[in-house]
Scaffold this motif. Sequence first.
Motif, PDB file in Angstrom:
ATOM      1  N   UNK A 156       0.962  -1.189  -0.124  1.00 41.97           N
ATOM      2  CA  UNK A 156       0.053   0.033   0.045  1.00 41.97           C
ATOM      3  C   UNK A 156       0.717   1.358  -0.074  1.00 41.97           C
ATOM      4  N   UNK A 157       0.210   2.147  -0.488  1.00 39.96           N
ATOM      5  CA  UNK A 157       1.062   3.731  -0.648  1.00 39.96           C
ATOM      6  C   UNK A 157       1.073   4.352   0.804  1.00 39.96           C
ATOM      7  N   UNK A 158       2.302   5.183   1.037  1.00 39.09           N
ATOM      8  CA  UNK A 158       2.501   5.777   2.279  1.00 39.09           C
ATOM      9  C   UNK A 158       2.022   7.160   1.860  1.00 39.09           C
ATOM     10  N   UNK A 159       1.257   8.008   2.504  1.00 34.73           N
ATOM     11  CA  UNK A 159       0.794   9.304   2.295  1.00 34.73           C
ATOM     12  C   UNK A 159       2.174  10.139   2.336  1.00 34.73           C
ATOM     13  N   UNK A 160       2.095  11.266   1.287  1.00 34.97           N
ATOM     14  CA  UNK A 160       2.981  12.132   1.269  1.00 34.97           C
ATOM     15  C   UNK A 160       3.041  13.249   2.324  1.00 34.97           C
ATOM     16  N   UNK A 161       4.103  13.728   2.630  1.00 39.69           N
ATOM     17  CA  UNK A 161       4.255  14.714   3.645  1.00 39.69           C
ATOM     18  C   UNK A 161       4.931  14.149   4.956  1.00 39.69           C
ATOM     19  N   UNK A 162       5.166  12.792   5.238  1.00 40.01           N
ATOM     20  CA  UNK A 162       5.469  12.086   6.430  1.00 40.01           C
ATOM     21  C   UNK A 162       6.976  12.054   6.290  1.00 40.01           C
ATOM     22  N   UNK A 163       7.428  11.759   7.572  1.00 39.68           N
ATOM     23  CA  UNK A 163       8.819  11.681   7.691  1.00 39.68           C
ATOM     24  C   UNK A 163       9.013  10.173   8.478  1.00 39.68           C
ATOM     25  N   UNK A 164      10.029   9.413   7.996  1.00 37.22           N
ATOM     26  CA  UNK A 164      10.181   8.140   8.559  1.00 37.22           C
ATOM     27  C   UNK A 164      11.110   8.227  10.086  1.00 37.22           C
ATOM     28  N   UNK A 165      10.504   8.023  11.034  1.00 38.02           N
ATOM     29  CA  UNK A 165      11.367   8.268  12.219  1.00 38.02           C
ATOM     30  C   UNK A 165      12.163   7.104  12.544  1.00 38.02           C
ATOM     31  N   UNK A 166      11.783   5.804  12.541  1.00 37.85           N
ATOM     32  CA  UNK A 166      12.430   4.743  12.760  1.00 37.85           C
ATOM     33  C   UNK A 166      12.098   3.411  11.965  1.00 37.85           C
ATOM     34  N   UNK A 167      12.819   2.330  11.856  1.00 37.24           N
ATOM     35  CA  UNK A 167      12.375   1.358  11.197  1.00 37.24           C
ATOM     36  C   UNK A 167      12.945   0.041  12.060  1.00 37.24           C
ATOM     37  N   UNK A 168      11.909  -0.971  12.142  1.00 34.42           N
ATOM     38  CA  UNK A 168      12.028  -2.108  12.867  1.00 34.42           C
ATOM     39  C   UNK A 168      12.205  -3.426  11.883  1.00 34.42           C
ATOM     40  N   UNK A 169      13.351  -4.295  11.879  1.00 28.17           N
ATOM     41  CA  UNK A 169      13.483  -5.264  10.815  1.00 28.17           C
ATOM     42  C   UNK A 169      13.035  -6.383  11.850  1.00 28.17           C
ATOM     43  N   UNK A 170      12.047  -7.161  11.459  1.00 30.19           N
ATOM     44  CA  UNK A 170      11.349  -8.411  12.241  1.00 30.19           C
ATOM     45  C   UNK A 170      11.623  -9.536  11.397  1.00 30.19           C
ATOM     46  N   UNK A 171      11.965 -10.687  11.966  1.00 31.62           N
ATOM     47  CA  UNK A 171      12.280 -11.900  11.455  1.00 31.62           C
ATOM     48  C   UNK A 171      11.066 -12.696  11.974  1.00 31.62           C
ATOM     49  N   UNK A 172      10.266 -13.395  10.909  1.00 35.59           N
ATOM     50  CA  UNK A 172       9.341 -14.371  11.376  1.00 35.59           C
ATOM     51  C   UNK A 172       9.564 -15.624  10.490  1.00 35.59           C
ATOM     52  N   UNK A 173       8.981 -16.508  10.414  1.00 36.08           N
ATOM     53  CA  UNK A 173       9.078 -17.784   9.804  1.00 36.08           C
ATOM     54  C   UNK A 173       8.663 -17.709   8.587  1.00 36.08           C
ATOM     55  N   UNK A 174       7.660 -16.891   8.194  1.00 35.26           N
ATOM     56  CA  UNK A 174       7.522 -16.548   6.736  1.00 35.26           C
ATOM     57  C   UNK A 174       8.413 -15.713   6.010  1.00 35.26           C
ATOM     58  N   UNK A 175       9.379 -14.938   6.660  1.00 27.63           N
ATOM     59  CA  UNK A 175      10.477 -13.921   5.796  1.00 27.63           C
ATOM     60  C   UNK A 175      10.652 -12.973   6.762  1.00 27.63           C
ATOM     61  N   UNK A 176      11.379 -11.966   5.985  1.00 29.15           N
ATOM     62  CA  UNK A 176      11.751 -10.643   7.008  1.00 29.15           C
ATOM     63  C   UNK A 176      10.529  -9.680   6.549  1.00 29.15           C
ATOM     64  N   UNK A 177      10.343  -8.893   7.646  1.00 33.78           N
ATOM     65  CA  UNK A 177       9.572  -7.670   7.470  1.00 33.78           C
ATOM     66  C   UNK A 177      10.107  -6.549   8.084  1.00 33.78           C
ATOM     67  N   UNK A 178       9.676  -5.290   7.600  1.00 30.47           N
ATOM     68  CA  UNK A 178      10.082  -3.942   7.966  1.00 30.47           C
ATOM     69  C   UNK A 178       8.836  -3.255   8.755  1.00 30.47           C
ATOM     70  N   UNK A 179       9.088  -2.603   9.912  1.00 33.85           N
ATOM     71  CA  UNK A 179       7.912  -1.820  10.454  1.00 33.85           C
ATOM     72  C   UNK A 179       8.378  -0.439  10.507  1.00 33.85           C
ATOM     73  N   UNK A 180       7.714   0.375   9.517  1.00 34.64           N
ATOM     74  CA  UNK A 180       8.239   1.695   9.304  1.00 34.64           C
ATOM     75  C   UNK A 180       7.389   2.739  10.077  1.00 34.64           C
ATOM     76  N   UNK A 181       7.701   3.533  10.886  1.00 35.60           N
ATOM     77  CA  UNK A 181       6.750   4.414  11.828  1.00 35.60           C
ATOM     78  C   UNK A 181       7.206   5.791  10.994  1.00 35.60           C
ATOM     79  N   UNK A 182       5.915   6.516  10.657  1.00 32.37           N
ATOM     80  CA  UNK A 182       6.206   7.803   9.800  1.00 32.37           C
ATOM     81  C   UNK A 182       5.379   8.714  10.436  1.00 32.37           C
ATOM     82  N   UNK A 183       5.881   9.590  10.813  1.00 32.57           N
ATOM     83  CA  UNK A 183       5.422  10.847  11.683  1.00 32.57           C
ATOM     84  C   UNK A 183       4.961  12.195  10.757  1.00 32.57           C
ATOM     85  N   UNK A 184       3.829  12.879  10.953  1.00 31.60           N
ATOM     86  CA  UNK A 184       3.136  13.702  10.117  1.00 31.60           C
ATOM     87  C   UNK A 184       3.221  15.078  11.161  1.00 31.60           C
ATOM     88  N   UNK A 185       3.212  16.306  10.887  1.00 31.34           N
ATOM     89  CA  UNK A 185       3.270  17.422  11.702  1.00 31.34           C
ATOM     90  C   UNK A 185       1.735  17.941  11.756  1.00 31.34           C
TER      91      UNK A 185
END
Length: 398
Positions: A156-185
Amino acid sequence: MFNLTYEFKLKPNKEQINTFESWLEINRLVYNHALRERKDWYKSRSCRINACSLHNCYIIPADASRPTYASQCKSLTAAKKDYPELKSVQSQVLQQTLKRLEVAFVSMWERNFGFPRFKKHGRMRSFVFPQMNGERLKPSILNLPKIGWVKFRQSRDIPTGGKIKQARILKRVSGWYVMLTVQWDVNPPQPMPHGEGAGIDVGLTSMVATSNGHLYKRPRFFVDAERKLKLLQQRVSRKQLGSNNWLKAQKKVAKLHEYVANCRKDWHRKLSHKLCDDAGMIFVEDLNLIGLSRGMLGKHCLDAGFGQFFNILEQICFKRGVYFQKVDARKTSQICPNCLYETGKKTLANRIHACDNCGYTTDRDIAAAQVVRIRGLAAVGHTVKMLNEGKTVGFPVS
């Protein structure tokens, strides 16, 4: 400030997978070493000053200060001179691992959690990049510090105007995932009480009962998978510990657990949207979920996932502009929603609410949901009309 977390599946190459694996192992070793320092310090303060223990004795100077997050970060910087492999991991990632341990101890003191435990090989499954400065995101590709550009499936698309604050790399049995925390003012307005109110009562016979008379049966996600899970775990026990066949059998068990968790979360989301279709306000019980999980029916309460359902329902309500509030859960099944007369305790076998005072009869769970609705409407300042008598009440039922 407004934060949202987006989860995407990564598509790393073999070199990047090896980097992720080595970073997880180094973070696990740092976590265990820091935990050992803290545990030794605590045990040294529990030894008697005039005698040595017959089992073990921790001799640490009396003036040695308690290990903290700040002191262990300084020790980590000094340890990089003796252990060069620590330099291969981004410095803030290791600091976040130490902060994770600090949070575990704070939860033990303030939230009555258990003492933090050491993590064996394979138990560390995520690490965090707390800062993502610069150009980090392009369509279907992500730039991770010290790793480089990694492909991911942008579902899915991430709305414009946000800033990526942090990224968490997560390992699961189905593969690798990233959880992006996006901040808007921006500060989005909170939903205000409006429209039709609905009370919700959760249980094991019916997962959800609403004040307007709907009952939603609880799917038995884990219970239905227990037979297959038992078979897979028996196969694991017959394999040689640590062998390739043992690892393959363990992976099948993990895949089944992940499948059950995904089915449960998907059903919770679909049910939450359905509840928000016809309500402007939703009220739920403020339950002691930890106490329920430790009771006689703890396995079934955990299978139902009441806590996850409430969290998802609150998120969906915020997304769709529905007011959400928790109310007092005491005696919701012992009060008649028609006349507010306390009918007394009911056994689990008694599924019908029959009031001796006014004669009102309905399903037990629906009656409890109607009491939750009365308390919720009273809490937000609405007057509540009784079902049959036309009376009004403007105070929460205690």
